[in-house]
Design a protein around this motif. Structure first.
Motif, PDB file in Angstrom:
ATOM      1  N   MET A   1       1.008  -1.517  -0.354  1.00 51.62           N
ATOM      2  CA  MET A   1       0.173   0.123  -0.343  1.00 51.62           C
ATOM      3  C   MET A   1       1.000   1.424   0.225  1.00 51.62           C
ATOM      4  N   MET A   2       0.295   2.452  -1.377  1.00 50.97           N
ATOM      5  CA  MET A   2       1.383   3.402  -0.712  1.00 50.97           C
ATOM      6  C   MET A   2       0.701   4.704   0.268  1.00 50.97           C
ATOM      7  N   HIS A   3       1.946   5.402   0.393  1.00 50.10           N
ATOM      8  CA  HIS A   3       1.835   5.869   1.761  1.00 50.10           C
ATOM      9  C   HIS A   3       1.506   6.999   1.232  1.00 50.10           C
ATOM     10  N   TYR A   4       0.966   8.299   2.152  1.00 51.65           N
ATOM     11  CA  TYR A   4       1.122   9.767   1.489  1.00 51.65           C
ATOM     12  C   TYR A   4       2.542  10.356   1.699  1.00 51.65           C
ATOM     13  N   ASN A   5       3.584   9.777   1.798  1.00 49.22           N
ATOM     14  CA  ASN A   5       4.868  10.449   2.159  1.00 49.22           C
ATOM     15  C   ASN A   5       5.533   9.513   0.409  1.00 49.22           C
ATOM     16  N   SER A   6       4.829   8.845   0.279  1.00 47.11           N
ATOM     17  CA  SER A   6       5.582   8.158  -1.173  1.00 47.11           C
ATOM     18  C   SER A   6       6.330   9.540  -2.475  1.00 47.11           C
ATOM     19  N   SER A   7       7.851   8.454  -2.490  1.00 52.17           N
ATOM     20  CA  SER A   7       8.648   9.470  -3.057  1.00 52.17           C
ATOM     21  C   SER A   7       8.069  10.261  -4.832  1.00 52.17           C
ATOM     22  N   ASP A   8       6.837   8.456  -4.896  1.00 52.40           N
ATOM     23  CA  ASP A   8       6.735   9.280  -6.064  1.00 52.40           C
ATOM     24  C   ASP A   8       5.236  10.358  -6.422  1.00 52.40           C
ATOM     25  N   LEU A   9       4.850  10.685  -4.912  1.00 51.59           N
ATOM     26  CA  LEU A   9       4.219  11.735  -5.148  1.00 51.59           C
ATOM     27  C   LEU A   9       4.602  13.144  -5.013  1.00 51.59           C
ATOM     28  N   ARG A  10       3.797  13.810  -5.655  1.00 52.30           N
ATOM     29  CA  ARG A  10       4.373  15.253  -4.706  1.00 52.30           C
ATOM     30  C   ARG A  10       3.971  15.762  -3.634  1.00 52.30           C
ATOM     31  N   PRO A  11       4.727  16.809  -3.514  1.00 49.44           N
ATOM     32  CA  PRO A  11       4.963  17.205  -2.154  1.00 49.44           C
ATOM     33  C   PRO A  11       3.449  17.818  -1.367  1.00 49.44           C
ATOM     34  N   LEU A  12       2.763  17.683  -0.181  1.00 46.78           N
ATOM     35  CA  LEU A  12       1.588  18.465   0.088  1.00 46.78           C
ATOM     36  C   LEU A  12       1.432  19.749  -0.775  1.00 46.78           C
ATOM     37  N   SER A  13       2.812  20.814  -0.217  1.00 45.86           N
ATOM     38  CA  SER A  13       2.614  21.816  -0.233  1.00 45.86           C
ATOM     39  C   SER A  13       2.132  22.210  -2.062  1.00 45.86           C
ATOM     40  N   VAL A  14       3.016  20.987  -2.515  1.00 44.19           N
ATOM     41  CA  VAL A  14       3.456  21.422  -4.113  1.00 44.19           C
ATOM     42  C   VAL A  14       2.012  21.482  -4.377  1.00 44.19           C
ATOM     43  N   LEU A  15       1.236  20.186  -4.054  1.00 42.42           N
ATOM     44  CA  LEU A  15      -0.763  20.205  -3.807  1.00 42.42           C
ATOM     45  C   LEU A  15      -0.793  20.775  -3.747  1.00 42.42           C
ATOM     46  N   LEU A  16      -1.259  21.239  -2.797  1.00 41.48           N
ATOM     47  CA  LEU A  16      -1.954  22.605  -2.533  1.00 41.48           C
ATOM     48  C   LEU A  16      -2.261  23.749  -2.495  1.00 41.48           C
ATOM     49  N   SER A  17      -0.723  24.332  -3.111  1.00 36.08           N
ATOM     50  CA  SER A  17      -0.364  25.481  -4.152  1.00 36.08           C
ATOM     51  C   SER A  17      -1.347  25.496  -4.977  1.00 36.08           C
ATOM     52  N   ASP A  18      -1.034  24.430  -5.587  1.00 38.14           N
ATOM     53  CA  ASP A  18      -1.341  23.842  -7.057  1.00 38.14           C
ATOM     54  C   ASP A  18      -3.081  23.931  -7.479  1.00 38.14           C
ATOM     55  N   PHE A  19      -3.503  23.262  -5.939  1.00 39.06           N
ATOM     56  CA  PHE A  19      -4.524  23.775  -5.770  1.00 39.06           C
ATOM     57  C   PHE A  19      -5.168  25.098  -5.577  1.00 39.06           C
ATOM     58  N   ILE A  43     -17.017  33.732   4.503  1.00 41.40           N
ATOM     59  CA  ILE A  43     -15.888  33.099   4.752  1.00 41.40           C
ATOM     60  C   ILE A  43     -14.857  35.133   4.879  1.00 41.40           C
ATOM     61  N   SER A  44     -14.182  34.918   5.823  1.00 41.59           N
ATOM     62  CA  SER A  44     -12.908  36.229   5.607  1.00 41.59           C
ATOM     63  C   SER A  44     -12.130  36.103   4.495  1.00 41.59           C
ATOM     64  N   ARG A  45     -12.357  37.556   3.590  1.00 44.86           N
ATOM     65  CA  ARG A  45     -11.125  37.672   2.915  1.00 44.86           C
ATOM     66  C   ARG A  45      -9.878  36.807   2.895  1.00 44.86           C
ATOM     67  N   SER A  46      -9.562  36.949   4.023  1.00 43.14           N
ATOM     68  CA  SER A  46      -8.074  36.367   4.838  1.00 43.14           C
ATOM     69  C   SER A  46      -8.693  34.942   4.452  1.00 43.14           C
ATOM     70  N   THR A  47      -9.903  34.440   4.822  1.00 45.46           N
ATOM     71  CA  THR A  47      -9.394  32.740   4.783  1.00 45.46           C
ATOM     72  C   THR A  47      -9.243  32.115   3.283  1.00 45.46           C
ATOM     73  N   LEU A  48      -9.824  33.227   1.948  1.00 47.62           N
ATOM     74  CA  LEU A  48      -9.898  33.004   0.988  1.00 47.62           C
ATOM     75  C   LEU A  48      -8.163  33.231   0.268  1.00 47.62           C
ATOM     76  N   SER A  49      -7.861  34.497   0.860  1.00 45.99           N
ATOM     77  CA  SER A  49      -6.510  34.520   0.533  1.00 45.99           C
ATOM     78  C   SER A  49      -5.277  33.078   1.150  1.00 45.99           C
ATOM     79  N   ARG A  50      -5.723  33.006   2.383  1.00 49.47           N
ATOM     80  CA  ARG A  50      -5.145  31.325   2.494  1.00 49.47           C
ATOM     81  C   ARG A  50      -5.068  29.593   1.585  1.00 49.47           C
ATOM     82  N   LEU A  51      -6.436  30.117   1.533  1.00 55.14           N
ATOM     83  CA  LEU A  51      -6.827  28.738   0.349  1.00 55.14           C
ATOM     84  C   LEU A  51      -5.969  29.006  -0.807  1.00 55.14           C
ATOM     85  N   GLU A  52      -6.261  29.916  -1.271  1.00 58.58           N
ATOM     86  CA  GLU A  52      -5.809  29.981  -2.598  1.00 58.58           C
ATOM     87  C   GLU A  52      -3.925  30.219  -2.207  1.00 58.58           C
ATOM     88  N   SER A  53      -3.228  30.484  -1.317  1.00 58.64           N
ATOM     89  CA  SER A  53      -1.861  30.645  -1.907  1.00 58.64           C
ATOM     90  C   SER A  53      -1.380  29.248  -1.096  1.00 58.64           C
TER      91      SER A  53
END
Length: 119
Positions: A1-19, A43-53
């Motif tokens: 079973m592949m785990h979320y920290n597998s070397s085949d996956l993009r780092p979570l920070s990159v995935l969230l940034s792309d999203f 929601i607050s504008r800062s919450t939206l800004s955090r999600l977008e970043s």
């Protein structure tokens, strides 16, 4: 079973940034400012800004944003419908599974091969 920290996956920070970039692009394509979408979503504008970043947020905030963008139905597409798995013969019984049970198949101790293969 592949785990979320597998070397085949993009780092979570990159995935969230792309999203976040996709979310921002979609908001802009709808000609909405951050403050406008945040107000529509409740929601607050800062919450939206955090999600977008790509710097975090909650499922609640994401659901509110998707509802405000009139794409809330896509939220259910994130996780596949487990009742309709072609790989699981138990999924066609019409009943939802209630618990997880590991199979008790005995795995062979040796690798299997054809008898006609040369050693």
């Amino acid at each position: 079973m592949m785990h979320y920290n597998s070397s085949d996956l993009r780092p979570l920070s990159v995935l969230l940034s792309d999203f976040g970039q996709q979310l921002e692009a979609y908001r802009i394509s709808r000609n909405l400012k951050q403050a406008e979408l945040a107000e529509l979503a409740g929601i607050s504008r800062s919450t939206l800004s955090r999600l977008e970043s790509g710097n975090g947020g909650t499922i609640d905030s994401l659901a509110r944003i998707m509802r405000a963008l009139d794409i809330e139905d896509r939220l259910l597409d994130i996780v596949p419908d487990a009742r309709l798995s072609p790989l699981d013969p138990r999924s066609d019984t019409g009943r939802a599974r209630q618990r997880v049970r590991k199979s008790s198949t005995n795995e062979p101790s040796e690798d299997w091969s054809w008898d006609d293969e040369a050693p």
